[in-house]
Motif scaffolding. Structure first.
Motif, PDB file in Angstrom:
ATOM      1  N   ALA A  55      40.692  31.485  30.004  1.00 23.41           N
ATOM      2  CA  ALA A  55      40.841  30.035  29.880  1.00 23.41           C
ATOM      3  C   ALA A  55      39.998  29.328  30.943  1.00 23.41           C
ATOM      4  O   ALA A  55      39.360  28.309  30.677  1.00 23.41           O
ATOM      5  N   THR A  56      40.002  29.881  32.137  1.00 29.56           N
ATOM      6  CA  THR A  56      39.187  29.339  33.220  1.00 29.56           C
ATOM      7  C   THR A  56      38.922  30.424  34.254  1.00 29.56           C
ATOM      8  O   THR A  56      39.721  31.344  34.411  1.00 29.56           O
ATOM      9  N   SER A  57      37.810  30.293  34.946  1.00 23.13           N
ATOM     10  CA  SER A  57      37.503  31.235  36.029  1.00 23.13           C
ATOM     11  C   SER A  57      37.823  30.616  37.390  1.00 23.13           C
ATOM     12  O   SER A  57      37.668  31.272  38.419  1.00 23.13           O
ATOM     13  N   TYR A  58      38.269  29.354  37.393  1.00 21.48           N
ATOM     14  CA  TYR A  58      38.684  28.721  38.644  1.00 21.48           C
ATOM     15  C   TYR A  58      40.021  29.294  39.112  1.00 21.48           C
ATOM     16  O   TYR A  58      40.856  29.690  38.283  1.00 21.48           O
ATOM     17  N   CYS A  59      40.227  29.322  40.411  1.00 24.48           N
ATOM     18  CA  CYS A  59      41.521  29.722  40.951  1.00 24.48           C
ATOM     19  C   CYS A  59      41.874  28.803  42.116  1.00 24.48           C
ATOM     20  O   CYS A  59      40.993  28.325  42.837  1.00 24.48           O
ATOM     21  N   ASN A  60      43.162  28.556  42.280  1.00 28.13           N
ATOM     22  CA  ASN A  60      43.629  27.670  43.350  1.00 28.13           C
ATOM     23  C   ASN A  60      43.973  28.431  44.631  1.00 28.13           C
ATOM     24  O   ASN A  60      44.342  27.820  45.627  1.00 28.13           O
ATOM     25  N   LEU A  61      43.850  29.777  44.592  1.00 32.34           N
ATOM     26  CA  LEU A  61      44.132  30.584  45.779  1.00 32.34           C
ATOM     27  C   LEU A  61      42.917  31.419  46.143  1.00 32.34           C
ATOM     28  O   LEU A  61      41.998  31.580  45.345  1.00 32.34           O
ATOM     29  N   ARG A  62      42.967  31.987  47.352  1.00 27.80           N
ATOM     30  CA  ARG A  62      41.935  32.915  47.800  1.00 27.80           C
ATOM     31  C   ARG A  62      42.636  34.123  48.416  1.00 27.80           C
ATOM     32  O   ARG A  62      42.777  34.227  49.632  1.00 27.80           O
ATOM     33  N   CYS A  63      43.078  35.014  47.564  1.00 28.01           N
ATOM     34  CA  CYS A  63      43.847  36.171  48.015  1.00 28.01           C
ATOM     35  C   CYS A  63      42.942  37.148  48.758  1.00 28.01           C
ATOM     36  O   CYS A  63      41.802  37.388  48.358  1.00 28.01           O
ATOM     37  N   THR A  64      43.463  37.718  49.826  1.00 25.06           N
ATOM     38  CA  THR A  64      42.658  38.586  50.686  1.00 25.06           C
ATOM     39  C   THR A  64      42.193  39.850  49.985  1.00 25.06           C
ATOM     40  O   THR A  64      41.158  40.411  50.344  1.00 25.06           O
ATOM     41  N   PHE A  65      42.938  40.319  48.995  1.00 25.29           N
ATOM     42  CA  PHE A  65      42.607  41.570  48.307  1.00 25.29           C
ATOM     43  C   PHE A  65      41.898  41.351  46.980  1.00 25.29           C
ATOM     44  O   PHE A  65      41.587  42.309  46.280  1.00 25.29           O
ATOM     45  N   CYS A  66      41.641  40.102  46.608  1.00 23.72           N
ATOM     46  CA  CYS A  66      41.025  39.817  45.314  1.00 23.72           C
ATOM     47  C   CYS A  66      39.545  40.177  45.348  1.00 23.72           C
ATOM     48  O   CYS A  66      38.776  39.641  46.142  1.00 23.72           O
ATOM     49  N   ASP A  67      39.146  41.095  44.459  1.00 24.68           N
ATOM     50  CA  ASP A  67      37.746  41.492  44.413  1.00 24.68           C
ATOM     51  C   ASP A  67      36.976  40.774  43.316  1.00 24.68           C
ATOM     52  O   ASP A  67      35.762  40.764  43.300  1.00 24.68           O
ATOM     53  N   ARG A  68      37.692  40.154  42.386  1.00 29.42           N
ATOM     54  CA  ARG A  68      36.992  39.497  41.288  1.00 29.42           C
ATOM     55  C   ARG A  68      36.313  38.211  41.747  1.00 29.42           C
ATOM     56  O   ARG A  68      35.192  37.920  41.355  1.00 29.42           O
ATOM     57  N   GLN A  69      36.970  37.431  42.587  1.00 29.54           N
ATOM     58  CA  GLN A  69      36.393  36.158  42.987  1.00 29.54           C
ATOM     59  C   GLN A  69      35.108  36.343  43.788  1.00 29.54           C
ATOM     60  O   GLN A  69      34.235  35.493  43.779  1.00 29.54           O
TER      61      GLN A  69
END
Length: 325
Positions: A55-69
């Protein structure tokens, strides 16, 4: 990522390896049976069983373990147009029913104002299983009402740990108390609206310091299902694992990004199996793409490591190790 522990609160049964509600319809049971058996028997349906629609590639967080962003540069951020979304779903019919849709991939789906409309339209097209992952920060009372009325079947809430300080240390931009309140609101409104759906799943990525029992005990009262996911680092690729293993996704689903870009699976972060754009190419043509058919054949023959996009795939590596091959 893959489930390593799933603890359901309500009555479930196993159908060919899939855990489904014991009151599921015959068609839903058929869907889950095909989900498990088609890859095992290399049965290719004329159209995919399921679509991962971003639906969207935007995210409202910046998780320390997120590799996709990390892999999403600013030029790849956006929201799916409703006209494109309807065009995609309209390609399925009674003879080739789209059984499942997931509205999340790299972003936070509740940032798309059209999510309730997407759910309603998917239901009008006969989709049986509609769900998405969310961090629940935007799951307000109004949004809860909208998704319940629209007919969302399942919602997976990513909630790490059991304590506020630890949670907010890894979920940068999130508020633990807000998330818990929003989950309670969803449960309350589901009850007030006398709706059995959406089924609520609370899940976490299993990190080294995760206490499984504490996590389950903490969140089981809030959810219909509690799950722990095995962590896979998309940036680390272990190549050359030559075993006879076939990826089930090739017989189950396609992934469509917000701009219409179609990929063979939802783990193709390096974009090695691009199949075209849904604005210009039909879903059927993407599903039967000549290159993708060759990839399926190599997987069927136990030669998946010869596929550049698959060799080193962290999800493939995790599944192979999990299966003991």
């Amino acid at each position: 990522m893959s489930d390593i522990n799933v603890v359901p609160n309500s009555n479930f049964i196993s159908i060919g390896g899939s855990v489904v509600p014991d009151n599921a319809s015959d068609e839903y049971r058929l869907y889950r049976r095909c989900w498990d058996e088609n890859p095992k028997n290399f049965i290719l349906r004329d159209m995919p069983l399921h679509l991962d629609i971003e639906a969207t590639s935007y995210c409202n967080l910046r998780c320390t373990f997120c590799d996709r962003q990390i892999l999403v540069d600013k030029g790849m951020l956006g929201k799916m147009d409703m006209e494109l979304f309807r065009h995609i779903l309209d390609q399925f019919d009674e003879n080739n029913r789209l059984w499942g849709v997931k509205f999340s991939y790299r972003g936070e789906p509740l940032l798309h104002d059209g999510i309730p409309e997407m759910i309603r339209y998917a239901k009008s097209r006969g989709v049986l299983d509609i769900y998405f992952n969310t961090n629940a920060m935007l799951l307000t009372e109004d949004k809860c009402r909208q998704i319940i009325e629209a007919g969302l079947d399942r919602i997976s809430i990513s909630l790490d740990g059991t304590e506020k300080e630890a949670y907010e240390a890894v979920r940068i931009g999130a508020n633990f108390d807000t998330v818990v309140k929003n989950i309670e609101t969803l449960r309350r409104m589901r009850e007030e609206m006398n709706s059995p759906i959406p089924k609520i799943r609370i899940q976490t990525v299993k990190l080294p310091d995760t206490d499984k029992d504490a996590y389950i005990n903490k969140w089981q009262p809030y959810a219909d299902e509690v799950a722990m996911l095995e962590y896979t680092d998309e940036t680390k690729r272990e190549t050359g694992i030559d075993v006879k293993w076939a990826c089930p996704q090739l017989w189950q689903r396609l992934t469509i990004e917000w701009d219409g870009s179609v990929f063979a699976c939802n783990n193709d972060s390096l974009r090695g199996l691009y199949l075209g754009n849904a604005k210009e190419r039909s879903i059927r043509d993407c599903w039967h793409d000549e290159r993708l058919m060759k990839v399926r054949k190599l997987h069927e023959q136990g030669r998946s490591c010869e596929v550049k996009a698959c060799d080193g795939c962290p999800w493939r590596t995790a599944q192979i190790r999990k299966s003991g091959l």
